[in-house]
Every structure is written in structure tokens, then in C-alpha cells.
Design a protein around this motif. Structure first.
Motif, PDB file in Angstrom:
ATOM      1  N   THR A 262       0.833  -1.204   0.000  1.00  0.00           N
ATOM      2  CA  THR A 262       0.000   0.000   0.000  1.00  0.00           C
ATOM      3  C   THR A 262       0.865   1.251   0.000  1.00  0.00           C
ATOM      4  OG1 THR A 262      -1.811  -1.127   1.137  1.00  0.00           O
ATOM      5  CG2 THR A 262      -1.770   1.275   1.263  1.00  0.00           C
ATOM      6  N   LEU A 263       1.881   1.269   0.843  1.00  0.00           N
ATOM      7  CA  LEU A 263       2.792   2.410   0.864  1.00  0.00           C
ATOM      8  C   LEU A 263       3.483   2.567  -0.484  1.00  0.00           C
ATOM      9  CD1 LEU A 263       4.323   4.694   2.255  1.00  0.00           C
ATOM     10  CD2 LEU A 263       5.951   2.979   3.113  1.00  0.00           C
ATOM     11  N   LEU A 264       3.875   1.440  -1.083  1.00  0.00           N
ATOM     12  CA  LEU A 264       4.581   1.496  -2.358  1.00  0.00           C
ATOM     13  C   LEU A 264       3.690   2.033  -3.470  1.00  0.00           C
ATOM     14  CD1 LEU A 264       7.164   0.992  -3.862  1.00  0.00           C
ATOM     15  CD2 LEU A 264       6.579  -1.448  -3.996  1.00  0.00           C
ATOM     16  N   THR A 265       2.449   1.581  -3.536  1.00  0.00           N
ATOM     17  CA  THR A 265       1.560   2.076  -4.590  1.00  0.00           C
ATOM     18  C   THR A 265       1.300   3.573  -4.428  1.00  0.00           C
ATOM     19  OG1 THR A 265      -0.381   1.371  -3.302  1.00  0.00           O
ATOM     20  CG2 THR A 265       0.430  -0.150  -4.981  1.00  0.00           C
ATOM     21  N   GLU A 266       1.099   4.031  -3.197  1.00  0.00           N
ATOM     22  CA  GLU A 266       0.892   5.462  -2.962  1.00  0.00           C
ATOM     23  C   GLU A 266       2.142   6.263  -3.334  1.00  0.00           C
ATOM     24  OE1 GLU A 266      -1.981   6.950  -2.065  1.00  0.00           O
ATOM     25  OE2 GLU A 266      -2.841   4.938  -2.329  1.00  0.00           O
ATOM     26  N   THR A 267       3.303   5.709  -3.034  1.00  0.00           N
ATOM     27  CA  THR A 267       4.561   6.374  -3.370  1.00  0.00           C
ATOM     28  C   THR A 267       4.725   6.493  -4.878  1.00  0.00           C
ATOM     29  OG1 THR A 267       5.584   5.513  -1.348  1.00  0.00           O
ATOM     30  CG2 THR A 267       7.069   6.268  -3.085  1.00  0.00           C
ATOM     31  N   LEU A 268       4.428   5.426  -5.583  1.00  0.00           N
ATOM     32  CA  LEU A 268       4.589   5.421  -7.037  1.00  0.00           C
ATOM     33  C   LEU A 268       3.653   6.413  -7.715  1.00  0.00           C
ATOM     34  CD1 LEU A 268       4.913   1.565  -7.592  1.00  0.00           C
ATOM     35  CD2 LEU A 268       6.746   3.263  -7.781  1.00  0.00           C
ATOM     36  N   MET A 269       2.445   6.552  -7.195  1.00  0.00           N
ATOM     37  CA  MET A 269       1.493   7.498  -7.786  1.00  0.00           C
ATOM     38  C   MET A 269       2.018   8.928  -7.712  1.00  0.00           C
ATOM     39  SD  MET A 269      -0.933   5.746  -9.060  1.00  0.00           S
ATOM     40  CE  MET A 269      -2.144   7.027  -9.394  1.00  0.00           C
ATOM     41  N   LYS A 270       2.858   9.209  -6.706  1.00  0.00           N
ATOM     42  CA  LYS A 270       3.402  10.561  -6.550  1.00  0.00           C
ATOM     43  C   LYS A 270       4.729  10.741  -7.277  1.00  0.00           C
ATOM     44  CE  LYS A 270       1.147  11.190  -2.058  1.00  0.00           C
ATOM     45  NZ  LYS A 270       0.162  12.177  -2.550  1.00  0.00           N
ATOM     46  N   LEU A 271       5.475   9.631  -7.466  1.00  0.00           N
ATOM     47  CA  LEU A 271       6.806   9.736  -8.056  1.00  0.00           C
ATOM     48  C   LEU A 271       6.840   9.514  -9.565  1.00  0.00           C
ATOM     49  CD1 LEU A 271       9.118   7.812  -5.542  1.00  0.00           C
ATOM     50  CD2 LEU A 271       8.967  10.287  -5.872  1.00  0.00           C
ATOM     51  N   LYS A 272       5.906   8.750 -10.094  1.00  0.00           N
ATOM     52  CA  LYS A 272       6.029   8.272 -11.480  1.00  0.00           C
ATOM     53  C   LYS A 272       6.020   9.393 -12.510  1.00  0.00           C
ATOM     54  CE  LYS A 272       1.096   7.332 -12.252  1.00  0.00           C
ATOM     55  NZ  LYS A 272       0.111   6.299 -12.656  1.00  0.00           N
ATOM     56  N   HIS A 273       5.486  10.563 -12.158  1.00  0.00           N
ATOM     57  CA  HIS A 273       5.471  11.693 -13.091  1.00  0.00           C
ATOM     58  C   HIS A 273       6.764  12.507 -13.006  1.00  0.00           C
ATOM     59  CE1 HIS A 273       1.310  10.787 -13.904  1.00  0.00           C
ATOM     60  NE2 HIS A 273       0.987  10.926 -12.627  1.00  0.00           N
ATOM     61  N   GLN A 274       7.589  12.230 -11.974  1.00  0.00           N
ATOM     62  CA  GLN A 274       8.829  12.971 -11.800  1.00  0.00           C
ATOM     63  C   GLN A 274      10.007  12.278 -12.461  1.00  0.00           C
ATOM     64  OE1 GLN A 274       9.551  13.767  -7.633  1.00  0.00           O
ATOM     65  NE2 GLN A 274       7.381  14.119  -7.208  1.00  0.00           N
ATOM     66  N   CYS A 275      10.028  10.948 -12.404  1.00  0.00           N
ATOM     67  CA  CYS A 275      11.154  10.197 -12.952  1.00  0.00           C
ATOM     68  C   CYS A 275      10.725   8.744 -13.155  1.00  0.00           C
ATOM     69  CB  CYS A 275      12.363  10.266 -12.015  1.00  0.00           C
ATOM     70  SG  CYS A 275      12.047   9.599 -10.370  1.00  0.00           S
ATOM     71  N   ALA A 276      11.605   7.981 -13.795  1.00  0.00           N
ATOM     72  CA  ALA A 276      11.300   6.579 -14.073  1.00  0.00           C
ATOM     73  C   ALA A 276      11.249   5.777 -12.776  1.00  0.00           C
ATOM     74  CB  ALA A 276      12.347   5.990 -15.008  1.00  0.00           C
ATOM     75  N   CYS A 277      10.286   4.879 -12.670  1.00  0.00           N
ATOM     76  CA  CYS A 277      10.145   4.010 -11.504  1.00  0.00           C
ATOM     77  C   CYS A 277       9.897   2.582 -11.991  1.00  0.00           C
ATOM     78  CB  CYS A 277       8.973   4.435 -10.616  1.00  0.00           C
ATOM     79  SG  CYS A 277       9.122   6.068  -9.875  1.00  0.00           S
ATOM     80  N   ALA A 278      10.352   1.622 -11.217  1.00  0.00           N
ATOM     81  CA  ALA A 278      10.088   0.212 -11.501  1.00  0.00           C
ATOM     82  C   ALA A 278      10.125  -0.548 -10.186  1.00  0.00           C
ATOM     83  CB  ALA A 278      11.108  -0.359 -12.486  1.00  0.00           C
ATOM     84  N   VAL A 279       9.519  -1.740 -10.191  1.00  0.00           N
ATOM     85  CA  VAL A 279       9.387  -2.519  -8.955  1.00  0.00           C
ATOM     86  C   VAL A 279       9.686  -3.986  -9.235  1.00  0.00           C
ATOM     87  CG1 VAL A 279       7.806  -3.271  -7.131  1.00  0.00           C
ATOM     88  CG2 VAL A 279       7.653  -0.932  -8.027  1.00  0.00           C
ATOM     89  N   ILE A 280      10.415  -4.607  -8.316  1.00  0.00           N
ATOM     90  CA  ILE A 280      10.570  -6.069  -8.277  1.00  0.00           C
ATOM     91  C   ILE A 280       9.855  -6.545  -7.030  1.00  0.00           C
ATOM     92  CG2 ILE A 280      12.169  -8.000  -8.091  1.00  0.00           C
ATOM     93  CD1 ILE A 280      14.240  -6.269  -9.561  1.00  0.00           C
ATOM     94  N   GLU A 281       8.850  -7.389  -7.216  1.00  0.00           N
ATOM     95  CA  GLU A 281       8.033  -7.896  -6.110  1.00  0.00           C
ATOM     96  C   GLU A 281       8.457  -9.313  -5.743  1.00  0.00           C
ATOM     97  OE1 GLU A 281       5.701  -6.989  -4.099  1.00  0.00           O
ATOM     98  OE2 GLU A 281       5.314  -4.958  -4.800  1.00  0.00           O
ATOM     99  N   GLY A 282       8.624  -9.578  -4.456  1.00  0.00           N
ATOM    100  CA  GLY A 282       8.984 -10.911  -3.991  1.00  0.00           C
ATOM    101  C   GLY A 282       7.920 -11.502  -3.084  1.00  0.00           C
ATOM    102  N   ASP A 283       7.436 -12.681  -3.434  1.00  0.00           N
ATOM    103  CA  ASP A 283       6.521 -13.457  -2.590  1.00  0.00           C
ATOM    104  C   ASP A 283       6.747 -14.928  -2.874  1.00  0.00           C
ATOM    105  OD1 ASP A 283       4.696 -11.832  -0.907  1.00  0.00           O
ATOM    106  OD2 ASP A 283       4.112 -10.921  -2.815  1.00  0.00           O
ATOM    107  N   GLN A 284       6.286 -15.768  -1.969  1.00  0.00           N
ATOM    108  CA  GLN A 284       6.416 -17.198  -2.214  1.00  0.00           C
ATOM    109  C   GLN A 284       5.533 -17.648  -3.376  1.00  0.00           C
ATOM    110  OE1 GLN A 284       5.785 -18.819   1.862  1.00  0.00           O
ATOM    111  NE2 GLN A 284       7.884 -19.541   1.689  1.00  0.00           N
ATOM    112  N   GLN A 285       4.319 -17.134  -3.448  1.00  0.00           N
ATOM    113  CA  GLN A 285       3.389 -17.507  -4.508  1.00  0.00           C
ATOM    114  C   GLN A 285       2.524 -16.299  -4.887  1.00  0.00           C
ATOM    115  OE1 GLN A 285       3.581 -20.305  -6.042  1.00  0.00           O
ATOM    116  NE2 GLN A 285       4.729 -21.599  -4.615  1.00  0.00           N
ATOM    117  N   THR A 286       1.859 -16.398  -5.998  1.00  0.00           N
ATOM    118  CA  THR A 286       0.900 -15.440  -6.582  1.00  0.00           C
ATOM    119  C   THR A 286       1.617 -14.215  -7.160  1.00  0.00           C
ATOM    120  OG1 THR A 286       0.326 -13.890  -4.783  1.00  0.00           O
ATOM    121  CG2 THR A 286      -0.739 -16.081  -4.772  1.00  0.00           C
TER     122      THR A 286
END
Length: 367
Positions: A195-219
Motif C-alpha cells: 500500500t505504501l509502495l503504490t501510494e509512493t509510485l502514484m506521486k513519483l512516477k510523473h517525476q522520474c522513471a520508476c520500476a518494482v521487483i516484487e517478492g513473494d512465495q506464490q501469486t
């Protein structure tokens, strides 16, 4: 070091990575399905001297996500029975013996092997406190695994972390070259990382390039949430693994194929233990702690907070409803890491988020 997630002396199938001669101009990632199982036969040597081979199958799905399957190939007879998931390869002796000689040879072999096995599987005894509590973290390896000696665990840890750190350094070269601030977000499950990450990205993505690597056991649930913000994301499923490692980040990073300056966020598997030990090439670890978890977590899981440069205390909007003392939490974190920075925020209400965004931009400007 983690001894539950399948760590071993890594041999990555289908991807040779010799750092003195590796070419970085072209990273080809085909579907890897080559079974290379090493057959080691050396019954009279201790387990610590016998390499454990790890074969990792990388599967690249249609959305670019990476799913790792880890298989362990152990020499027959070199580990106790509880090494349940190893592939044991047993071959009959090719030498011809008379019945009497064969019987004698078998007897001697079994006797020697049993004596050797017993010698190297001395059980680590815990420290017994006056209260009757048991502390298994006081040995040389600071961890206990049934049937494995402290010496073996130390050898295994050096192999695992040595290989991982070499590849993490290679990752870091890429990140620095591309002027990307790479952050490793670590926490227990349910802290509010995504949740924090999605809110952060909504504010940052218009300023500069952003990307995410997500880690979980499944899904791919979390990567799907990130992709809904129009920010590129790769899901890395670890299966039974309880942390991301440098190889996984290497694979996912080149799958993303990003080279613009900006931010790369790595959301690690929810776990306050194992991710603390694994360098991914990131600039900083950011420990996210929800107020619902209590103020004593930094003392219970000191390695994680000692490794972090920043602690975010999240969900402060819930403070009226939980019995927690934030100042005690900060004091506990600084007992294990006097230099840790602290930001208090609520990803839901936005309170304190500006301080987090300022921290991000200040650190990116230092690249």
C-alpha cells in the motif's frame, strides 16, 4: 543465514556467471530446463567438505514474472535422513568381489561411515538460562539445524553469502551506472509495504522513471497491484524460499530492461529474519514496521533493524486503537542501530508521506 529456504553452494543452471569474463552487452534469458545433476561419491569425507549443488529453474511467464524452482542434489549418504528433498543418486559398486570379501568390505565401510557421520553431526547444545529458557543462537554459527554441526553451518554460510555478495556487487554496478536509487523494502507480512509502495509510485512516477521487483512465495497479487499504477513490475515467486537473493534480482532486473535514471523498489518477501543477511545490490534497506506489531520488534529481530538505514513506522492512523509506545519503538531500534533514521507515517491518510518522499529525493540526488 537461512537454513530453511534451500540455501546451498549455488550452481545456477543455464546461466553461467563468471565475473572475470562475463560479457554484459547482451543478456539472453531463454527458458531453462537443462537438468545438470552432479554425482558426488565420497563417503569418507565430512559433509562440510562436500559441495551441495543447487539447480535453479527460471520460468519466465507471459507478463515477465519470474518463478524459481530450486532443487538440491546431494551426494548419497552425506547428509542425515532429514535432508528430505535432496536427489540421492546411488550406484552399485562396479568392482567384483567374492561373497565373503564383499560382506567384509560392506561391514568395514558401514562402520567407518557411521563413525565419520557421528563425529561430524555433533549436536549443538543450547545455552540454558536460569529461567529454563533455551537459546540456540549462542553457537559459532548463531543458528541451529538438527543433524548439522556448527562447523558445517559456518562453511555453508560462507559459500552462500560469498556467492550472493559477488553477484550483488555486479548488480550494484548496473544500478550505479544507470543512476538508479535501489531500495530493498523489508518487513513482516501485513505491515503495509505494498500500500505504501503504490501510494509512493502514484506521486513519483510523473517525476522520474520508476520500476518494482516484487517478492513473494506464490501469486502475482502484489505485482498486479503495482502494474495497475502503470509502473512496470516483475513478480519473483520464491516457492519455499523465504527471501530474495542477488541472482533473482539480476534475472528480474534484466527482464525489466530499464536503464533510465530513477527509482527501483524491491519489495522483499514478508519476513524479518532471512532478508537481513542477503545483499541484493541495493543502496539501502528500508524496514517498514506497522504500529500493530508492537514496540519490541527491533529487539526481537535485531539483525534486520541493524541492517536498515531507515525505519518507517506505518499505520500511525491506528495509534488510538492499539497499545503501543512509538518512542519506545524508536529507542529500541536505536539500541541495535544508533544511526537508523525514522519516519512515522500513514499510507492510508497520507500523514508523514511527504517526509518519506523528501528522503527518497534527497538520497537519489546523492547518486
Amino acid at each position: 543465514m537461512c537454513n530453511v529456504c534451500g540455501c546451498g553452494d549455488s550452481r545456477i543452471e543455464g546461466h553461467s556467471h563468471e565475473h572475470h569474463s562475463h560479457e554484459h552487452h547482451d543478456h539472453s534469458h531463454d527458458d531453462h530446463h537443462h537438468n545438470e545433476h552432479s554425482h558426488q561419491h565420497n563417503d569418507h569425507h565430512p559433509v562440510a567438505d562436500v559441495p551441495q549443488s543447487v539447480v535453479i529453474h527460471h520460468h519466465y511467464h507471459h507478463q515477465g514474472d519470474v518463478h524459481h524452482h530450486v532443487h538440491y542434489t546431494l551426494p548419497a549418504g552425506t547428509m542425515p535422513q532429514q535432508a528430505a528433498h535432496g536427489h540421492h543418486h546411488e550406484h552399485e559398486n562396479d568392482h567384483a568381489h567374492s561373497d565373503d570379501h564383499a560382506h567384509s568390505d560392506d561391514h568395514d565401510h558401514n562402520h567407518d561411515h557411521h563413525a565419520d557421520h557421528h563425529h561430524h553431526q555433533v549436536q549443538h547444545q543450547p545455552e540454558r538460562l536460569e529461567t529454563g529458557d533455551l537459546h540456540y543462537g549462542k553457537g559459532e554459527a548463531e543458528v541451529h539445524v538438527a543433524g548439522v554441526s556448527q562447523r558445517q553451518l559456518l562453511t555453508l554460510e560462507m559459500d552462500i553469502l560469498g556467492n550472493n555478495n559477488q553477484l550483488a556487487a555486479h548488480n550494484r554496478e548496473h544500478f550505479i551506472e544507470n543512476r538508479q536509487l535501489v531500495l530493498n523494502l523489508v518487513s513482516s507480512p501485513g505491515s503495509g509495504k505494498t500500500t505504501l509502495l503504490t501510494e509512493t509510485l502514484m506521486k513519483l512516477k510523473h517525476q522520474c522513471a520508476c520500476a518494482v521487483i516484487e517478492g513473494d512465495q506464490q501469486t502475482s497479487n502484489d505485482a498486479d497491484r503495482i502494474r495497475a499504477t502503470a509502473v512496470p513490475a516483475i513478480q519473483v515467486n520464491t516457492g519455499k524460499g523465504c527471501h530474495l537473493d542477488a541472482q533473482m534480482i539480476h534475472d528480474a532486473y534484466h527482464q525489466l530492461a530499464i536503464n533510465e535514471p530513477g527509482f527501483l523498489f524491491i519489495e522483499n518477501v514478508g519476513n524479518l529474519v532471512c532478508p537481513a543477511s542477503f545483499d541484493l545490490g541495493e543502496a539501502s534497506k528500508v524496514a517498514i514496521l506497522s504500529v500493530t506489531e508492537g514496540e519490541d520488534k527491533p529487539l526481537k529481530y535485531p539483525n534486520m533493524f541493524a541492517a536498515a538505514d531507515l525505519m518507517i513506522i506505518n499505520k500511525i492512523d491506528l495509534l488510538p486503537y492499539v497499545d503501543v509506545n512509538i518512542e519506545d519503538c524508536v529507542a529500541n531500534a536505536r539500541k541495535v542501530n544508533p544511526n537508523i533514521q525514522v519516519i512515522k507515517l500513514s499510507a492510508k491518510t497520507g500523514e508523514g508521506v511527504d517526509a518519506w518522499l523528501n528522503w527518497l529525493n534527497e538520497n537519489r540526488q546523492q547518486l
